[in-house]
Design a protein around this motif. Structure first.
Motif, PDB file in Angstrom:
ATOM      1  N   HIS A 325      27.332  -4.679  90.307  1.00 42.31           N
ATOM      2  CA  HIS A 325      28.335  -5.733  90.242  1.00 42.31           C
ATOM      3  C   HIS A 325      27.676  -7.083  90.501  1.00 42.31           C
ATOM      4  CE1 HIS A 325      31.957  -8.043  91.390  1.00 42.31           C
ATOM      5  NE2 HIS A 325      32.589  -7.196  90.595  1.00 42.31           N
ATOM      6  N   PRO A 326      28.084  -8.130  89.793  1.00 43.50           N
ATOM      7  CA  PRO A 326      27.448  -9.452  89.988  1.00 43.50           C
ATOM      8  C   PRO A 326      27.474  -9.949  91.423  1.00 43.50           C
ATOM      9  CG  PRO A 326      28.826  -9.464  88.024  1.00 43.50           C
ATOM     10  CD  PRO A 326      29.089  -8.164  88.710  1.00 43.50           C
ATOM     11  N   SER A 327      28.433  -9.481  92.230  1.00 41.48           N
ATOM     12  CA  SER A 327      28.473  -9.883  93.635  1.00 41.48           C
ATOM     13  C   SER A 327      27.427  -9.157  94.465  1.00 41.48           C
ATOM     14  CB  SER A 327      29.857  -9.590  94.224  1.00 41.48           C
ATOM     15  OG  SER A 327      30.075  -8.184  94.319  1.00 41.48           O
ATOM     16  N   GLY A 328      26.836  -8.094  93.932  1.00 38.96           N
ATOM     17  CA  GLY A 328      25.902  -7.278  94.686  1.00 38.96           C
ATOM     18  C   GLY A 328      26.561  -6.321  95.651  1.00 38.96           C
ATOM     19  N   LYS A 329      27.908  -6.186  95.603  1.00 39.62           N
ATOM     20  CA  LYS A 329      28.636  -5.348  96.559  1.00 39.62           C
ATOM     21  C   LYS A 329      28.816  -3.913  96.086  1.00 39.62           C
ATOM     22  CE  LYS A 329      32.378  -7.134  98.334  1.00 39.62           C
ATOM     23  NZ  LYS A 329      33.676  -7.859  98.454  1.00 39.62           N
ATOM     24  N   PHE A 330      28.746  -3.663  94.761  1.00 40.19           N
ATOM     25  CA  PHE A 330      29.056  -2.341  94.229  1.00 40.19           C
ATOM     26  C   PHE A 330      28.048  -1.937  93.157  1.00 40.19           C
ATOM     27  CE2 PHE A 330      33.111  -4.644  95.047  1.00 40.19           C
ATOM     28  CZ  PHE A 330      33.478  -3.961  96.191  1.00 40.19           C
ATOM     29  N   ALA A 331      27.874  -0.605  93.011  1.00 39.68           N
ATOM     30  CA  ALA A 331      27.039  -0.047  91.948  1.00 39.68           C
ATOM     31  C   ALA A 331      27.837   1.028  91.214  1.00 39.68           C
ATOM     32  CB  ALA A 331      25.761   0.556  92.524  1.00 39.68           C
ATOM     33  N   TYR A 332      27.587   1.132  89.900  1.00 41.34           N
ATOM     34  CA  TYR A 332      28.302   2.094  89.065  1.00 41.34           C
ATOM     35  C   TYR A 332      27.297   2.881  88.233  1.00 41.34           C
ATOM     36  CZ  TYR A 332      32.099  -0.983  90.404  1.00 41.34           C
ATOM     37  OH  TYR A 332      32.979  -1.737  91.134  1.00 41.34           O
ATOM     38  N   VAL A 333      27.527   4.198  88.123  1.00 45.31           N
ATOM     39  CA  VAL A 333      26.598   5.091  87.427  1.00 45.31           C
ATOM     40  C   VAL A 333      27.363   5.943  86.425  1.00 45.31           C
ATOM     41  CG1 VAL A 333      24.980   7.010  87.700  1.00 45.31           C
ATOM     42  CG2 VAL A 333      25.029   5.171  89.397  1.00 45.31           C
ATOM     43  N   THR A 334      26.928   5.948  85.163  1.00 44.44           N
ATOM     44  CA  THR A 334      27.537   6.829  84.169  1.00 44.44           C
ATOM     45  C   THR A 334      26.904   8.209  84.259  1.00 44.44           C
ATOM     46  OG1 THR A 334      25.951   6.174  82.451  1.00 44.44           O
ATOM     47  CG2 THR A 334      28.009   4.940  82.585  1.00 44.44           C
ATOM     48  N   ASN A 335      27.729   9.245  84.278  1.00 48.20           N
ATOM     49  CA  ASN A 335      27.274  10.630  84.347  1.00 48.20           C
ATOM     50  C   ASN A 335      27.465  11.258  82.969  1.00 48.20           C
ATOM     51  OD1 ASN A 335      26.829  10.505  87.276  1.00 48.20           O
ATOM     52  ND2 ASN A 335      29.059  10.385  87.386  1.00 48.20           N
ATOM     53  N   PHE A 336      26.369  11.358  82.237  1.00 46.82           N
ATOM     54  CA  PHE A 336      26.389  11.710  80.818  1.00 46.82           C
ATOM     55  C   PHE A 336      27.018  13.078  80.560  1.00 46.82           C
ATOM     56  CE2 PHE A 336      24.373  13.351  76.933  1.00 46.82           C
ATOM     57  CZ  PHE A 336      24.575  12.303  76.062  1.00 46.82           C
ATOM     58  N   LEU A 337      26.699  14.061  81.370  1.00 46.20           N
ATOM     59  CA  LEU A 337      27.190  15.413  81.147  1.00 46.20           C
ATOM     60  C   LEU A 337      28.497  15.699  81.878  1.00 46.20           C
ATOM     61  CD1 LEU A 337      23.827  17.406  81.302  1.00 46.20           C
ATOM     62  CD2 LEU A 337      25.034  16.527  79.303  1.00 46.20           C
ATOM     63  N   ALA A 338      28.877  14.844  82.821  1.00 43.53           N
ATOM     64  CA  ALA A 338      30.123  15.050  83.563  1.00 43.53           C
ATOM     65  C   ALA A 338      31.274  14.226  82.999  1.00 43.53           C
ATOM     66  CB  ALA A 338      29.922  14.687  85.037  1.00 43.53           C
ATOM     67  N   ASN A 339      30.993  13.358  82.016  1.00 43.67           N
ATOM     68  CA  ASN A 339      32.013  12.498  81.419  1.00 43.67           C
ATOM     69  C   ASN A 339      32.750  11.686  82.489  1.00 43.67           C
ATOM     70  OD1 ASN A 339      31.342  13.646  78.937  1.00 43.67           O
ATOM     71  ND2 ASN A 339      32.921  15.213  79.106  1.00 43.67           N
ATOM     72  N   SER A 340      31.958  10.976  83.281  1.00 39.00           N
ATOM     73  CA  SER A 340      32.545  10.233  84.389  1.00 39.00           C
ATOM     74  C   SER A 340      31.654   9.073  84.805  1.00 39.00           C
ATOM     75  CB  SER A 340      32.761  11.159  85.594  1.00 39.00           C
ATOM     76  OG  SER A 340      31.522  11.597  86.121  1.00 39.00           O
ATOM     77  N   VAL A 341      32.216   8.196  85.657  1.00 43.10           N
ATOM     78  CA  VAL A 341      31.469   7.112  86.290  1.00 43.10           C
ATOM     79  C   VAL A 341      31.629   7.250  87.798  1.00 43.10           C
ATOM     80  CG1 VAL A 341      31.297   4.617  86.638  1.00 43.10           C
ATOM     81  CG2 VAL A 341      31.743   5.525  84.349  1.00 43.10           C
TER      82      VAL A 341
END
Length: 589
Positions: A325-341
């Motif tokens: 996140h541009p604020s540096g407060k959060f991170a997000y990860v795509t899970n290719f085989l789990a169809n989720s973030v």
């Protein structure tokens, strides 16, 4: 556990349509059974002070072990989680949300430990009246990318042109003179911002007189000095290649270990921490960055939500990309085989903690559902929306982002439809890389299956207009897999895995692209990713087939790429050597 060939094939190169196989584990029959003695479970709770009817405060939410949430009503004097914890297992009570009516600041005492063989009743919560910290921005109007910080940990992203601010985390009454301390974590590109008046002091009422002054820089900015490459084929000591790059020429530093199959790498906006997605291990690794040398040091406790030290934090099945996140407060990860973030909060030391990723569904979810095979994620510069490219379903999912909690909520992808996704093209487009332009106006997606780029206009609420599909190249481009946009949104660069080249485009009206250069013969074999440094002066391309990194200077007037040759016996076809199968690249200031 040894990764399956299917998993490796799907996540790392995904260069052709592959049939997804689902393996079902079947249990055998047979008579008899095994007696299992179940450990006893007990409740966790404690006293609640300050949340009294005489001083009503609503909105307090507690969390146990990173997932069991409890709303504490106004006027109560004690609480207890409904979910019991098995004796011998850890418990960890934290404040997820502070009361908001009126504003209070709450703390937990005796909130963590190992569950005894009886109910825990002394994880006490104490709440006191709290006040907000804010002020104004003077001088030149801030561009996108200004991040303020209070007390070294509460980050606040300031949108472009905004001149007033208030931090989201209130502070308790404190007349000692050092209760708040506002600093600038990152200045916008091309500007220098710094506290000008009343940046610190005591808190006896709401603070609104902090002043931050921004000044436009004159002259050429220094390029990002650090470059990091995730080598997806490296299982030993070269999971991450480390370089210094003051003038574009790479100088190798000390390589670092990672998990198995590192497929993505990102650096936080302040340039303090690097994060790596390990595709085969289903984990995320984190490294602190030496501010002087750029060297990486493994964070020994990445997962702050679990007691004890962990060198990595769990993700979903097949983590494939990371966005900070541009604020540096959060991170997000795509899970290719789990169809989720998966979603995480980031503390002041760079460590991660799983958060409730799905803000649109009651309860706690460690991830939010996407469409099929999410391969890439992008966050707009304002930090309000996230966009996920789904390679298996040939579309883009759209989410809003809660600025306080970091949770994602699926929204209508376009103003004319009801779906939370929008197609990138036909049923064979296979989107691969996704980027939002610096001005928040357009979204670009490379479609490796149909050798083109989908261009979406973004409206004021983050929704997308139907895609304009533009061919990547009339003849020579094969398998476009990565895209980069210069900081001024004037030029777009597309890496073509199948034709070993980079196409250079100028942006035109309506976000359309005009191709005028193909940088062929200067990249290595099977290029996989491209990254521009934050100033737009240099471009870096990873070459998975030749285990190398190509470096280009960028012509500031035309956007043209000029290859920077490597000199020395360790060079690989005039490119800089990397580890096995370099797959992603990131830079930091």
């Amino acid at each position: 556990m040894r990764p399956s060939p299917t998993k490796l094939l799907h996540g790392l190169l995904y260069t052709a349509p592959v049939l997804l196989l689902t393996l079902a584990a079947c249990g055998g029959g047979g008579g008899g059974g095994t007696d299992v003695t179940l450990a006893a479970a007990y409740t966790v709770g404690g006293a609640a002070s300050g949340v009294l009817a005489t001083t009503p405060a609503s909105g307090l939410v507690l969390r146990n072990n990173g997932g069991d949430d409890l709303t504490v009503a106004s006027g109560v004097t004690s609480y207890k989680f409904s979910t019991s914890v098995i004796s011998g297992k850890p418990y960890n009570v934290t404040v997820l949300k502070n009361p908001s009516s009126p504003v209070q600041k709450c703390e937990v005492v005796n909130g963590s430990g190992t569950m005894p063989a009886y109910n825990v009743t002394n994880a006490n919560v104490s709440c006191v009246t709290a006040y907000t910290i804010g002020g104004t921005i003077t001088g030149d109007a801030p561009s996108a990318g200004l991040v303020l910080q209070n007390n070294g940990g509460d980050n606040l992203l300031i949108a472009s042109g905004v001149t007033g601010f208030t931090f989201s985390t209130p502070l308790a009454y404190d007349a000692t003179g050092s209760a708040y301390d506002v600093t600038v974590l990152t200045s916008p590109l091309g500007q220098t911002c710094s506290p000008a008046a009343f940046p610190s002091g005591s808190v006896t009422a709401n603070v609104s007189n902090v002043t931050v002054d921004c000044v436009n820089n004159v002259g050429v900015l220094p390029a990002d000095p650090n470059v990091y490459v995730a080598n997806s084929g490296s299982t030993g000591t070269i999971g991450v290649s480390v370089y210094r790059s003051a003038t574009g020429v790479l100088t190798a530093g000390a390589d670092k270990t990672s998990g198995s199959g590192p497929s993505a790498i990102e650096v936080d906006p302040a340039g303090q921490t690097a994060y790596v997605a390990n595709y085969n291990d289903d984990t995320i690794s984190a490294y602190s960055i030496n501010g002087t040398t750029g060297a990486l040091n493994i964070l020994t406790d990445v997962d702050v939500g679990t007691p004890g030290n962990q060198a990595s934090i769990a993700a979903g099945n097949g983590p494939r990309s990371i966005a900070i996140h541009p604020s540096g407060k959060f991170a997000y990860v795509t899970n290719f085989l789990a169809n989720s973030v998966s979603a995480y909060s980031i503390d002041s030391g760079g460590a991660l903690a799983s958060i409730d990723a799905n803000g649109g569904t009651a309860g706690t979810q460690a991830s939010i559902t996407t469409r099929s095979n999410p391969v890439s994620i992008a966050i707009d510069p304002s930090g309000e929306h996230a966009y996920v490219a789904n390679a298996g379903s040939n579309d883009v999912s759209v989410y809003s982002i809660d600025s306080l909690t970091g949770a994602l909520t699926a929204i209508k992808a376009s103003s004319t439809g009801t779906d939370t996704f929008i197609p990138t093209g036909n049923l064979t487009s296979t989107p691969r890389s996704i980027k939002v332009g610096p001005n928040d106006q357009y979204l670009y997606v490379t479609n490796q299956g149909t050798a083109n780029v989908s261009i979406f206009a973004i409206n004021s609420v983050g929704q997308l207009a139907n895609a304009t599909v533009q061919p990547v190249d009339d003849f020579s481009a094969i398998t476009p897999v990565s895209i980069a946009i210069d900081p001024a949104a004037k030029y777009v660069y597309v890496v073509n895995y199948g034709s070993d080249n980079v196409n250079v485009y100028q942006t035109t009206g309506g976000g359309l692209l005009y191709k005028w250069q193909t940088a062929a013969g200067e990249v290595g074999d099977k290029p996989t990713s491209i990254r521009l440094d934050s100033t737009g002066q240099y471009a870096y391309v990873t070459n998975s087939g030749s285990n190398s990194v190509s470096v280009f200077s960028v012509n500031s007037s035309s956007g043209a790429l000029n290859h920077i040759s490597c000199i020395g016996s360790t060079c690989i076809s005039n490119n800089f050597p990397a580890g096995a199968t370099p797959f992603a690249v990131a830079t930091s200031r």
